[in-house]
Design a protein around this motif. Structure first.
Motif, mmCIF file in Angstrom:
data_model
loop_
_atom_site.group_PDB
_atom_site.id
_atom_site.type_symbol
_atom_site.label_atom_id
_atom_site.label_comp_id
_atom_site.label_asym_id
_atom_site.label_seq_id
_atom_site.Cartn_x
_atom_site.Cartn_y
_atom_site.Cartn_z
ATOM 1 N N ALA A 110 -3.505 6.756 -15.915
ATOM 2 C CA ALA A 110 -4.478 7.288 -14.959
ATOM 3 C C ALA A 110 -4.218 6.780 -13.543
ATOM 4 O O ALA A 110 -4.384 7.527 -12.575
ATOM 5 N N ALA A 111 -3.815 5.512 -13.400
ATOM 6 C CA ALA A 111 -3.552 4.957 -12.069
ATOM 7 C C ALA A 111 -2.397 5.691 -11.392
ATOM 8 O O ALA A 111 -2.437 5.958 -10.186
ATOM 9 N N THR A 112 -1.363 6.015 -12.160
ATOM 10 C CA THR A 112 -0.227 6.739 -11.598
ATOM 11 C C THR A 112 -0.633 8.155 -11.221
ATOM 12 O O THR A 112 -0.238 8.656 -10.165
ATOM 13 N N ALA A 113 -1.432 8.797 -12.054
ATOM 14 C CA ALA A 113 -1.910 10.150 -11.743
ATOM 15 C C ALA A 113 -2.711 10.150 -10.442
ATOM 16 O O ALA A 113 -2.570 11.056 -9.619
ATOM 17 N N PRO A 161 0.837 -1.207 0.000
ATOM 18 C CA PRO A 161 0.000 0.000 0.000
ATOM 19 C C PRO A 161 0.874 1.260 0.000
ATOM 20 O O PRO A 161 2.005 1.252 0.500
ATOM 21 N N LEU A 162 0.344 2.327 -0.534
ATOM 22 C CA LEU A 162 1.086 3.578 -0.686
ATOM 23 C C LEU A 162 1.723 4.040 0.622
ATOM 24 O O LEU A 162 2.888 4.439 0.639
ATOM 25 N N GLU A 163 1.006 3.974 1.719
ATOM 26 C CA GLU A 163 1.538 4.458 2.993
ATOM 27 C C GLU A 163 2.787 3.682 3.406
ATOM 28 O O GLU A 163 3.733 4.260 3.922
ATOM 29 N N ALA A 168 -1.721 12.077 -6.890
ATOM 30 C CA ALA A 168 -2.664 12.937 -6.156
ATOM 31 C C ALA A 168 -2.703 12.552 -4.682
ATOM 32 O O ALA A 168 -2.760 13.428 -3.795
ATOM 33 N N GLU A 169 -2.637 11.259 -4.381
ATOM 34 C CA GLU A 169 -2.599 10.790 -2.988
ATOM 35 C C GLU A 169 -1.267 11.161 -2.332
ATOM 36 O O GLU A 169 -1.238 11.546 -1.163
ATOM 37 N N ILE A 170 -0.170 11.037 -3.076
ATOM 38 C CA ILE A 170 1.154 11.375 -2.545
ATOM 39 C C ILE A 170 1.211 12.844 -2.154
ATOM 40 O O ILE A 170 1.783 13.207 -1.121
ATOM 41 N N GLU A 171 0.608 13.691 -2.951
ATOM 42 C CA GLU A 171 0.637 15.126 -2.676
ATOM 43 C C GLU A 171 -0.086 15.479 -1.379
ATOM 44 O O GLU A 171 0.155 16.542 -0.813
ATOM 45 N N LYS A 172 -0.931 14.601 -0.862
ATOM 46 C CA LYS A 172 -1.651 14.826 0.396
ATOM 47 C C LYS A 172 -0.859 14.343 1.613
ATOM 48 O O LYS A 172 -1.209 14.670 2.736
ATOM 49 N N LEU A 173 0.199 13.535 1.392
ATOM 50 C CA LEU A 173 0.957 12.969 2.504
ATOM 51 C C LEU A 173 1.852 14.024 3.149
ATOM 52 O O LEU A 173 2.313 14.962 2.486
#
Length: 187
Positions: free
Chosen positions: A148-151, A32-34, A155-160
């Motif tokens: 699109a999946a990377t975009a 997962p991204l986190e 967008a999620e990374i920019e919120k971390l």
């Protein structure tokens, strides 16, 4: 029944090797991204300047050639800033998903992981020098930045939270082995 078995064998032995090399499914999934955010030393988008095969480091019989990849950072999210040069040691993806077939001029989202001394890194196919970085291949979450999946992930990374420290550069390059300084040229 014999005809069906013969046809199946014919397909198995006649499939071109190049079709097998273009495999895109991996036996692993990116965490997962986190978790990737937490484990990585750097997260950024960048354009590959060059991906050089290092044939003398190749393991006999391994089609996943070792690579030294140089990337110009387009946008730094963790550990690096825009405009830096990042160098990592990886491999081409042919039989494993530990590397990727990086192409010069193409942009990717990178999660860079540092090799620790005396530790076998599950995501590192080759025994590169400690202190260098790799991106853990497709299993580490690195992928082309044009879909699109990377975009959505960016967008999620920019919120971390951006509380990580910046990695130190040697002669303007991040990711070089600490025990082998770059050669300098005198003018």
């Amino acid at each position: 029944m014999r005809l069906l078995a013969a046809f199946a064998l014919l397909l198995i032995f006649c499939v071109p090797a190049s079709a097998a090399q273009k495999r895109t499914q991996c036996n692993c999934m990116a965490e997962p991204l986190e978790k990737r955010w937490e484990k990585s030393g750097a997260v950024f988008t960048g354009t590959v300047a060059e991906a050089v095969e290092v044939k003398e480091w190749s393991q006999r019989g391994n089609a996943d050639m070792p690579l030294i990849v140089t990337v110009k950072v387009d946008q730094g999210y963790k550990g690096v800033e825009k405009g830096n040069t990042f160098k990592f040691y990886s491999n081409k993806q042919v039989n494993t998903c530990m590397g990727a077939d990086f192409e010069a001029g193409k942009s990717y989202l990178f999660f860079a992981y540092q090799r620790a001394p005396d530790v076998y890194e599950r995501w590192s196919l080759y025994d590169f020098p400690s202190g260098t970085y790799d991106v853990g291949g497709l299993c580490g979450g690195t992928r082309a930045s044009h879909d699109a999946a990377t975009a959505a992930e960016i967008a999620e990374i920019e919120k971390l939270p951006k509380d990580g420290k910046l990695l130190t550069a040697k002669e303007g390059v991040i990711g070089l082995p600490p025990e082998k300084p770059m050669a300098t040229t005198k003018e």
